[in-house]
Design an enzyme around this catalytic site. Structure first.
Site, PDB file in Angstrom:
ATOM      1  N   CYS A 100       0.992  -1.137  -0.050  1.00  0.00           N
ATOM      2  CA  CYS A 100      -0.118  -0.030   0.072  1.00  0.00           C
ATOM      3  C   CYS A 100       1.296   1.183  -0.070  1.00  0.00           C
ATOM      4  CB  CYS A 100      -1.188  -0.032   1.169  1.00  0.00           C
ATOM      5  SG  CYS A 100      -1.582   1.706   1.695  1.00  0.00           S
ATOM      6  N   CYS A 104      -2.891   7.542  -1.998  1.00  0.00           N
ATOM      7  CA  CYS A 104      -5.059   7.509  -2.146  1.00  0.00           C
ATOM      8  C   CYS A 104      -4.949   8.192  -1.504  1.00  0.00           C
ATOM      9  CB  CYS A 104      -5.347   6.217  -2.694  1.00  0.00           C
ATOM     10  SG  CYS A 104      -3.847   4.886  -3.337  1.00  0.00           S
ATOM     11  N   THR A 191      -4.447   4.653   7.696  1.00  0.00           N
ATOM     12  CA  THR A 191      -3.291   4.337   6.605  1.00  0.00           C
ATOM     13  C   THR A 191      -2.112   5.899   6.047  1.00  0.00           C
ATOM     14  OG1 THR A 191      -4.304   3.052   5.069  1.00  0.00           O
ATOM     15  CG2 THR A 191      -3.288   4.216   3.858  1.00  0.00           C
ATOM     16  N   GLU A 257      -0.534   1.007   8.912  1.00  0.00           N
ATOM     17  CA  GLU A 257      -1.755   2.078  10.122  1.00  0.00           C
ATOM     18  C   GLU A 257      -1.747   2.586  11.257  1.00  0.00           C
ATOM     19  OE1 GLU A 257      -2.243  -0.513   7.525  1.00  0.00           O
ATOM     20  OE2 GLU A 257      -3.067   0.713   6.195  1.00  0.00           O
ATOM     21  N   HIS A 292     -12.838   5.650  -2.826  1.00  0.00           N
ATOM     22  CA  HIS A 292     -11.550   4.594  -2.643  1.00  0.00           C
ATOM     23  C   HIS A 292     -11.962   3.565  -2.792  1.00  0.00           C
ATOM     24  CE1 HIS A 292      -8.060   4.763  -0.617  1.00  0.00           C
ATOM     25  NE2 HIS A 292      -8.281   4.033   0.511  1.00  0.00           N
ATOM     26  N   TYR A 296      -9.216   0.452  -5.366  1.00  0.00           N
ATOM     27  CA  TYR A 296      -8.808  -0.531  -5.072  1.00  0.00           C
ATOM     28  C   TYR A 296      -8.904  -2.028  -6.812  1.00  0.00           C
ATOM     29  CZ  TYR A 296      -8.884  -0.514   0.225  1.00  0.00           C
ATOM     30  OH  TYR A 296      -8.611  -0.062   1.552  1.00  0.00           O
ATOM     31  N   CYS A 299      -5.027  -0.632  -6.971  1.00  0.00           N
ATOM     32  CA  CYS A 299      -3.785  -0.939  -5.844  1.00  0.00           C
ATOM     33  C   CYS A 299      -3.477  -2.152  -6.080  1.00  0.00           C
ATOM     34  CB  CYS A 299      -3.987   0.411  -5.251  1.00  0.00           C
ATOM     35  SG  CYS A 299      -4.809  -0.472  -3.873  1.00  0.00           S
ATOM     36  N   GLU A 455      -7.398  -6.000   4.201  1.00  0.00           N
ATOM     37  CA  GLU A 455      -8.193  -4.527   4.141  1.00  0.00           C
ATOM     38  C   GLU A 455      -8.460  -4.770   2.820  1.00  0.00           C
ATOM     39  OE1 GLU A 455      -4.557  -1.632   1.841  1.00  0.00           O
ATOM     40  OE2 GLU A 455      -5.301   0.058   3.595  1.00  0.00           O
TER      41      GLU A 455
HETATM   42 FE1  SF4 Z   1      -3.522   1.659   0.115  1.00  0.00          FE
HETATM   43 FE2  SF4 Z   1      -4.878   1.234  -1.870  1.00  0.00          FE
HETATM   44 FE3  SF4 Z   1      -6.125   2.867  -0.430  1.00  0.00          FE
HETATM   45 FE4  SF4 Z   1      -3.837   3.659  -2.138  1.00  0.00          FE
HETATM   46  S1  SF4 Z   1      -6.167   2.845  -2.825  1.00  0.00           S
HETATM   47  S2  SF4 Z   1      -3.957   4.214   0.325  1.00  0.00           S
HETATM   48  S3  SF4 Z   1      -2.734   1.962  -1.846  1.00  0.00           S
HETATM   49  S4  SF4 Z   1      -5.134   0.279   0.108  1.00  0.00           S
HETATM   50 FE    FE Z   2      -6.928   1.087   2.178  1.00  0.00          FE
END
Ligand code: SF4
Ligand code: FE
Length: 496
Positions: A100, A104, A191, A257, A292, A296, A299, A455
């Site tokens: 991660c 983001c 995060t 985290e 968000h 996902y 990422c 996560e």
């Molecule tokens: Fe982390 Fe993925 Fe959230 Fe970006 S989108 S902060 S990489 S979990």
């Molecule tokens: Fe996340």
């Protein structure tokens, strides 16, 4: 300064006075702490790739606020192409870090707060949108990393914030002053908090009229007086403190985290984006969560690419890459991974402009994206473990592979014995087999499993949160009408 280099970013963290606690103690030099540093390296990659001409289109954008070139992580999406590029950028970062990369949450907060503050001002004549634009302009000009903080600790989930015996279980205003507000509370599982220069705090649920004190959003520096962080443990995290790199799995990168505590923190008026307009708390939450959940689909797919590559390499080192069941398992992993990507791209293509002008994703498709993310990475990890074989969890320490301790009757060392019995196919060093299996262990069960597995389940909202949005958007009445028409049932008749 338009774009910071990775080194400048890391150096800029050294100037912060962020309070961090781990293992019961304050960590003074957290930038170089072996458990924390890999997560800093992941954020630094968002700066490094923005400097690379081959990634310019994905990693940078033109600010609608200043007309300057900025890092895409600080951008307000101006089109569906921007939304698509965001997902592609996240896949790229996942591929480059297998972890991660944290930045983001700020990007998703920027876009949610920008459009929500516009609508609050429209209704109440407040100045939150101007506050936010000024704040974001500063962030873009300095190329800062900002954390988007949403998840309150909550306590008894059956109660609204005002019903709880401890008001701090949701971040709230403890004092209204002419020049600002004083806030207390905490955000959990946050995060990238330690690696961020600033934080944006947002409510975590829709709020009623009795919860006005908890309907609050604002920005503050990560090292402002009254804020501190308690580092979250990850499975096998102390491996990062051992000598040698192999048993770490991921050589350089990680996620992060923490619990972020606000202990009577003063927020000047200019950094307030919501203060008591409770009906907009839910709007802000839904928009942030939507962005968000889209994220996902980028990422996790990038991290999945690395995991699939690791599983394929492990199979190759074992000499089984041509077996039909191995090929089929890899195909299944790719199919699942690309399905997630398809959802991330689809909810971006179907995006639309908000009243404020920035673009938001298609809410239904983003929630379907995240709902799939609560499942598919688990299946991909299961197949990776299948292909890796049991050695990914039974292999001796790297120090055993390097040991000169004599163990055999003919003087064989422990290192020689390990290298003999854990050998890969001819032509492949045992060390390479060790490395790839440790990477698989890290991603399926170790520190990176936080980001790839749990996560995937709970980040951006637990599965039930997506199902609620999906049910709200499902329009079953319309679907029933379609079916009745095809079946020859007169709709008016049936309603009599
Ligand atoms: Fe982390 Fe993925 Fe959230 Fe970006 S989108 S902060 S990489 S979990
Ligand atoms: Fe996340």
């Amino acid at each position: 300064m338009a774009l910071m280099t990775a080194k400048e970013y890391i150096d800029s963290l050294r100037a912060l006075k962020t309070r961090v606690y781990m293992f019961g103690e304050k960590v003074e030099n957290w930038v170089d702490h072996p458990i924390i540093r890999p997560s800093i390296n992941s954020v630094a990659m968002t700066y490094a790739l923005a400097q690379d001409p081959q990634y310019e289109e994905l990693m940078t954008a033109t600010s609608n606020l200043t007309g300057e070139k900025i890092n895409r992580f600080n951008h307000l999406h101006q089109s569906t192409q921007d939304l698509i590029n965001k997902v592609k950028m996240q896949r790229l970062l996942g591929q480059k870090t297998a972890a991660c990369f944290q930045r983001c949450v700020g990007m998703d907060a920027f876009n949610a707060v920008y459009s929500t503050t516009f609508e609050i001002d429209e209704k109440y004549g407040t100045h939150y949108h101007e506050n936010f634009k000024k704040f974001l302009t500063m962030v873009q000009e300095k190329d800062l990393t900002v954390d988007g903080a949403m998840t309150d600790p909550k306590g008894d989930r059956s109660k609204a914030p005002h019903e709880l015996s401890d008001p701090d279980l949701y971040v709230h205003v403890v004092e209204q002053r002419p020049d600002g507000i004083v806030v207390s509370g905490a955000k959990a599982h946050q995060t990238g908090s330690i690696n961020s220069h600033w934080h944006i705090f947002m409510p975590t649920i829709a709020m009623g009229p009795d919860d006005k004190a908890w309907a609050v959003s604002f920005a503050c520096p990560s090292d402002v007086d009254g804020i501190y962080m308690v580092y979250g443990r990850q499975s096998c995290d102390t491996r990062k403190m051992e000598n040698g790199s192999i048993d770490r799995g991921n050589q350089k990168f990680g996620g992060q985290e923490a619990l972020v505590v606000l202990d009577n923190v003063f927020i000047p008026n200019e950094y307030i984006f919501l203060n008591g307009e409770n009906e907009f708390a839910g709007v802000m939450v839904e928009r942030f969560a939507g962005y968000h959940r889209q994220s996902y689909g980028g990422c996790k797919v990038g991290v999945g690419d690395v995991l699939i590559g690791a599983a394929a390499t492990a199979a190759e080192y074992n000499g089984v890459e041509r077996a039909s069941h191995v090929k089929d398992k890899l195909i299944e992993m790719v199919h699942l991974n690309e399905t997630l990507y398809s959802c991330g791209i689809a909810c971006s293509c179907e995006g639309c402009p908000t009243k404020a002008g920035n673009y938001q994703i298609d809410l239904m498709l983003a929630n379907v994206c995240k709902q799939n993310v609560t499942r598919f990475p688990y299946e991909i990890a299961r197949l990776a473990e299948d292909l890796a074989g049991g050695l990914m969890v039974t292999m001796p320490a790297d120090s055993d592979f390097n040991s000169d301790t004599v163990v055999g009757k003919d003087g064989e060392t422990l290192g020689e014995i390990c290298n003999k019995y854990f050998a890969a196919k001819d032509g492949v060093k045992t060390e390479y087999r060790q490395r790839i299996l440790r990477l698989l262990e890290n991603m399926c069960l170790g520190t990176a499993a936080v980001g790839y597995r749990t996560e995937s389940m709970h980040g951006a909202g637990s599965p039930q949160a997506q199902r609620i949005v999906i049910s709200r958007q499902a329009n079953l009445a319309e679907k029933k009408k379609l079916a009745k028409f095809i079946a020859g049932i007169p709709v008016e008749e049936e309603n009599k």
